[in-house]
Design an enzyme around this catalytic site. Structure first.
Site, PDB file in Angstrom:
ATOM      1  N   TYR A   1      24.491 -15.330 -48.104  1.00  0.00           N
ATOM      2  CA  TYR A   1      26.016 -15.091 -48.487  1.00  0.00           C
ATOM      3  C   TYR A   1      26.460 -16.401 -47.210  1.00  0.00           C
ATOM      4  O   TYR A   1      27.903 -15.798 -45.925  1.00  0.00           O
ATOM      5  CB  TYR A   1      26.264 -13.580 -47.164  1.00  0.00           C
ATOM      6  CG  TYR A   1      25.338 -12.844 -48.146  1.00  0.00           C
ATOM      7  CD1 TYR A   1      26.029 -12.223 -48.978  1.00  0.00           C
ATOM      8  CD2 TYR A   1      24.107 -11.794 -47.108  1.00  0.00           C
ATOM      9  CE1 TYR A   1      25.514 -11.083 -49.575  1.00  0.00           C
ATOM     10  CE2 TYR A   1      23.853 -10.499 -47.755  1.00  0.00           C
ATOM     11  CZ  TYR A   1      24.134 -10.258 -49.108  1.00  0.00           C
ATOM     12  OH  TYR A   1      23.757  -9.197 -49.914  1.00  0.00           O
TER      13      TYR A   1
ATOM     14  N   CYS B   1      10.322 -23.130 -51.997  1.00  0.00           N
ATOM     15  CA  CYS B   1      10.873 -24.763 -53.461  1.00  0.00           C
ATOM     16  C   CYS B   1      12.064 -24.256 -53.451  1.00  0.00           C
ATOM     17  O   CYS B   1      12.036 -24.159 -54.662  1.00  0.00           O
ATOM     18  CB  CYS B   1       9.266 -24.772 -54.286  1.00  0.00           C
ATOM     19  SG  CYS B   1       8.066 -24.727 -53.451  1.00  0.00           S
TER      20      CYS B   1
HETATM   21  N1  LLP Z   1      27.643   3.307 -47.861  1.00  0.00           N
HETATM   22  C1  LLP Z   1      27.448   2.934 -49.433  1.00  0.00           C
HETATM   23  C2  LLP Z   1      28.055   3.359 -50.548  1.00  0.00           C
HETATM   24  C3  LLP Z   1      27.029   1.002 -49.141  1.00  0.00           C
HETATM   25  O1  LLP Z   1      27.163   0.897 -50.535  1.00  0.00           O
HETATM   26  C4  LLP Z   1      26.914   0.546 -48.048  1.00  0.00           C
HETATM   27  C5  LLP Z   1      26.059  -1.116 -48.661  1.00  0.00           C
HETATM   28  C6  LLP Z   1      26.497   1.324 -46.787  1.00  0.00           C
HETATM   29  C7  LLP Z   1      26.965   2.925 -47.618  1.00  0.00           C
HETATM   30  C8  LLP Z   1      25.963   0.948 -45.620  1.00  0.00           C
HETATM   31  O2  LLP Z   1      26.893  -0.137 -45.222  1.00  0.00           O
HETATM   32  P1  LLP Z   1      26.729  -0.645 -43.893  1.00  0.00           P
HETATM   33  O3  LLP Z   1      26.185   0.201 -42.750  1.00  0.00           O
HETATM   34  O4  LLP Z   1      24.879  -1.332 -44.263  1.00  0.00           O
HETATM   35  O5  LLP Z   1      27.533  -2.176 -43.760  1.00  0.00           O
HETATM   36  N2  LLP Z   1      23.331  -6.885 -48.440  1.00  0.00           N
HETATM   37  C9  LLP Z   1      24.369  -6.851 -48.012  1.00  0.00           C
HETATM   38  C10 LLP Z   1      24.855  -5.540 -47.005  1.00  0.00           C
HETATM   39  C11 LLP Z   1      25.512  -4.845 -49.112  1.00  0.00           C
HETATM   40  C12 LLP Z   1      25.775  -3.743 -48.188  1.00  0.00           C
HETATM   41  C13 LLP Z   1      25.862  -2.589 -49.664  1.00  0.00           C
HETATM   42  N3  LLP Z   1      26.243  -1.370 -49.290  1.00  0.00           N
HETATM   43  C14 LLP Z   1      24.167  -7.774 -46.437  1.00  0.00           C
HETATM   44  O6  LLP Z   1      23.175  -8.184 -46.504  1.00  0.00           O
HETATM   45  O7  LLP Z   1      24.481  -8.248 -45.760  1.00  0.00           O
END
Ligand code: LLP
Length: 432
Positions: A335, A362
């Site tokens: 990202y 790598c």
């Molecule tokens: N609830 C649902 C249904 C979700 O899909 C997510 C995150 C959350 C709660 C929690 O969201 P948060 O509060 O953590 O923003 N890998 C990405 C983030 C992907 C989030 C996916 N869903 C990153 O590193 O930014």
């Protein structure tokens, strides 16, 4: 001075996290190392829980979105803090179950839950399943019948709200793989279908508009849209929806310029909308669930690395290489995520350099960040990358057969290992 309030500098000029000297932690546990401030994690849980008490008469549940950080110890902490959890796979369910988490407070998500995962959820008596599509509703109804149980179901709805975030992590708009669209009537049909399934108990609706959101507008808009839909369900189908899950997505400070809201502002804003809508439209006030992930663990974590080499390309850039990279933090390569970094053993010195912190994989794009302000560093120095508590360990990989780092929790009086560093034998453990 630092992006997270748990970071400071001690009399030796070393970076501390919740009072613990990070150079001592690096020495004791080795690098790369994830360090998480347990006290801060608990504080964030309490803030979210209290916001429900304060603004919504306690008629709700805060569920930690454990995709942000999952290991047995975090589920124990969540259990002690009286939190619910959001789980999205058999791996997360199994970890929580083995840690002794009360699975009736788990919410099971996913756009393609396997048959085995649904069986596991039923065996573990997971409290709520959020259905994503019609096929899943049919499967759930069939399995509930076979097992002679009733499954509590919420439906994942796309409210059509654009959360103004990176397109990979915004999920509430119509072109998303998650959930039922409102605009097309798909969501309404899914409600009718759920009500017709004799083995499903239709509890309510879920939406999640995206991640890293720094204002309340999107949540307020989504809450309004969902309340209108709840009224439509009442008017046209005579059914009172009892639960509304508004997802997570609350943003944090990664770099100085990020300006996140106090966490209780989200519930404050949403409760106002829901309370007044219910009063004005004679709709039953729903139990509200929220699913914060990043906001609970993100600012609580740092990653410690040891500097290997330095390479200055005149008039172009200086690379500082560390002993980790995209394998423990893939968020830059995915990202172009920005982070703040500090040389932990020179934390009281001014930041005099702009460098690219390069990983050890790598892969040319393997970086922690470009153009990062840093104290002058030499091989052997320890670099701390801040606010890495969310989606770093949980998205880490064994690319290049690199062992995953250990995870350490610190609290006000001690530090302890909660995930061991992987070994080379772990790396080959499944190879035949
Ligand atoms: N609830 C649902 C249904 C979700 O899909 C997510 C995150 C959350 C709660 C929690 O969201 P948060 O509060 O953590 O923003 N890998 C990405 C983030 C992907 C989030 C996916 N869903 C990153 O590193 O930014």
């Amino acid at each position: 001075m630092f992006v997270s309030e748990n970071l400071s500098v001690n009399e030796k000029g070393n970076l501390t996290i919740n009072g613990a000297d990070t150079t001592v932690l690096a020495e004791k546990y080795g690098t790369p190392l994830y360090v998480m401030d347990e006290d801060m994690i608990r504080k964030h849980c309490r803030t979210f829980r209290k916001s429900i008490e304060t603004y919504y008469d306690g008629q709700g549940m805060a569920c930690f979105a454990s995709k942000a950080f999952s290991c047995k110890e975090i589920y124990r902490v969540m259990q002690q803090e009286n939190m619910g959890i959001d789980v999205v796979s058999s791996g997360e369910m199994y970890t929580a179950f083995k840690a002794g988490f009360d699975m009736s407070k788990a919410v099971f998500h996913g756009n393609n839950k396997s048959s085995e995962e649904i069986d596991m959820a039923l065996e573990m008596k997971v409290g709520r399943i959020v259905a994503d599509n019609i096929f899943e509703l049919e499967t759930l109804d069939k399995k509930a019948k076979e097992k002679g149980v009733k499954i509590s179901v919420l439906l994942r709805i796309k409210p059509g709200v654009d959360a103004h975030t990176h397109s990979f992590i915004s999920t509430g708009q119509i072109d998303s793989k998650f959930g039922f669209a409102l605009e097309t009537g798909e969501a309404f049909d899914a409600v009718k279908k759920t009500l017709e399934c004799p083995n499903l108990e239709f509890r309510g609706l879920h939406c999640h508009i995206g991640s890293s959101i720094l204002d309340t507008q999107g949540f307020v808009a989504a809450a309004e849209i969902m309340m209108k839909f709840i009224k439509q369900i009442k008017d046209e189908l005579g059914f009172e929806v009892s639960e509304l899950n508004l997802g997570g997505g609350f943003g944090i400070r990664y770099v100085e310029s990020d300006d996140p809201l106090p966490y209780d502002e989200f519930m404050n804003a949403v409760a106002k909308v829901v309370n007044s809508y219910c009063k004005e439209n004679d709709v039953k006030r729903p139990f509200i669930l929220i699913e914060p992930g990043r906001s609970i663990v993100g600012p609580a974590g740092i990653t410690l690395y040891t500097v290997g080499g330095r390479k200055t390309i005149p008039d172009i850039r200086t690379y500082v290489s560390v002993d980790g990279g995209m394998c423990d933090n893939p968020r830059y390569i995915l990202y172009q995520a920005e982070y703040d970094a500090v040389v932990a053993n020179k934390a009281s010195e001014p930041k005099t350099e702009k460098v690219t912190i390069a990983g050890r994989c790598c892969e040319t794009g393997d970086m922690i960040g470009e153009n990062m302000s840093l104290q002058h560093c030499e091989p052997g120095d320890i670099i701390a990358v801040c606010a890495t508590g969310a989606y770093n360990y949980s998205m880490s990989s064994n690319y290049n057969r690199i062992c995953k780092p250990a995870v350490v929790f610190v609290n006000s009086d001690s530090d302890r290992l909660v995930v061991k560093r992987e070994t080379l034998d772990d790396i080959i453990s499944n190879d035949i």
